[in-house]
Design a protein around this motif. Structure first.
Motif, mmCIF file in Angstrom:
data_model
loop_
_atom_site.group_PDB
_atom_site.id
_atom_site.type_symbol
_atom_site.label_atom_id
_atom_site.label_comp_id
_atom_site.label_asym_id
_atom_site.label_seq_id
_atom_site.Cartn_x
_atom_site.Cartn_y
_atom_site.Cartn_z
ATOM 1 N N HIS A 57 0.210 -0.398 6.286
ATOM 2 C CA HIS A 57 1.062 -0.595 5.012
ATOM 3 C C HIS A 57 -0.190 -1.056 4.215
ATOM 4 O O HIS A 57 -0.189 -0.587 2.870
ATOM 5 N N ALA A 58 -0.993 -1.994 4.486
ATOM 6 C CA ALA A 58 -2.213 -2.467 3.794
ATOM 7 C C ALA A 58 -3.083 -1.313 3.103
ATOM 8 O O ALA A 58 -3.470 -1.101 2.318
ATOM 9 N N ALA A 59 -3.279 -0.383 4.315
ATOM 10 C CA ALA A 59 -4.268 0.626 4.041
ATOM 11 C C ALA A 59 -3.613 1.534 3.128
ATOM 12 O O ALA A 59 -4.153 2.242 2.224
ATOM 13 N N ILE A 65 -6.422 -8.404 0.535
ATOM 14 C CA ILE A 65 -5.557 -9.619 0.877
ATOM 15 C C ILE A 65 -4.707 -9.051 2.285
ATOM 16 O O ILE A 65 -4.508 -9.914 3.432
ATOM 17 N N GLY A 66 -3.902 -7.889 1.976
ATOM 18 C CA GLY A 66 -3.395 -7.589 3.270
ATOM 19 C C GLY A 66 -4.131 -7.187 4.559
ATOM 20 O O GLY A 66 -3.595 -7.741 5.692
ATOM 21 N N PRO A 72 -1.565 -6.688 13.289
ATOM 22 C CA PRO A 72 -2.410 -5.412 13.217
ATOM 23 C C PRO A 72 -1.343 -4.272 13.031
ATOM 24 O O PRO A 72 -1.833 -3.217 12.477
ATOM 25 N N GLU A 73 -0.212 -4.398 13.372
ATOM 26 C CA GLU A 73 0.827 -3.222 13.237
ATOM 27 C C GLU A 73 1.110 -2.968 11.693
ATOM 28 O O GLU A 73 1.723 -2.065 11.584
#
Length: 198
Positions: A126-128, A111-112, A121-122
């Motif tokens: 965090h999602a990764a 989802i992130g 995209p910055e």
């Protein structure tokens, strides 16, 4: 001592009820969110609708986690009254807990990524990092299960006890099962689960 045990059981029951209430609450909120996202009368851009749907998926994922954890506590701590001191019971309990956590984190990572890949995209690192945490949990869980096999061999009847508890909860007869298993292993069987049933 029995009174204290009953207090713990009441605490677990209360926790299960709250998990259930949280799960249902999130499902209701997700329903409201999806209704807003798909409403044709609202003048909402497609990108905003997409974000609302992703938020809905996130809420449903957390609701699944809440309901799954509530079910785990209900079955392992209330119905089974399990003592998780044996390796088999520890593996079973942790596996049921971690599968909910790993799947939830994986979905949140997706989802992130979908949310940030076009707009911000910055925030992709965090999602990764959520995906890396899920992968690390999965790898550690696999290692634990692999190392736990040798510990389970020290208690040959532990797995049978867990399976017998499943049958007791489902209403099946386990008296003959336990005795037959003990004979096959050539060891004494204490029939703890059978005694609980009686």
């Amino acid at each position: 001592m029995k009174a204290i045990t009953k207090l713990f059981e009441l605490g677990y029951v209360f926790i299960v009820i709250l998990f259930f209430a949280c799960g249902i609450g999130l499902i209701v909120l997700a329903g409201v969110e999806i209704w807003t996202a798909l409403s044709l009368s609202a003048d909402t851009p497609a990108r905003d609708r997409f974000d609302l749907i992703l938020e809905c998926i996130g809420m449903l994922t957390i609701s699944v986690a809440a309901l799954g954890l509530g079910q785990t506590v209900l079955e392992e701590e209330i119905q089974r009254e399990a003592n998780i001191s044996s390796p088999t019971r520890v593996r079973r309990f942790l596996s049921r807990f971690l599968i909910v956590v790993v799947v939830s984190l994986s979905v949140e990572c997706l989802i992130g990524v979908f949310q940030y890949v076009h707009g911000s995209p910055e925030y992709l690192p965090h999602a990764a990092s959520i995906g890396v945490a899920a992968a690390a949990l999965l790898a550690t869980w696999g290692l634990f299960v692999r190392l736990n096999v040798s510990a389970e061999e020290l208690e040959p009847h532990a797995m049978h006890d867990v399976q017998a508890e499943d049958k007791v909860i489902e209403g099946e007869d386990v008296a003959e099962d336990g005795e037959q298993h003990a004979e096959e292993q050539g060891e004494d069987y204490h029939a703890d689960v059978d005694k609980k049933k009686e």
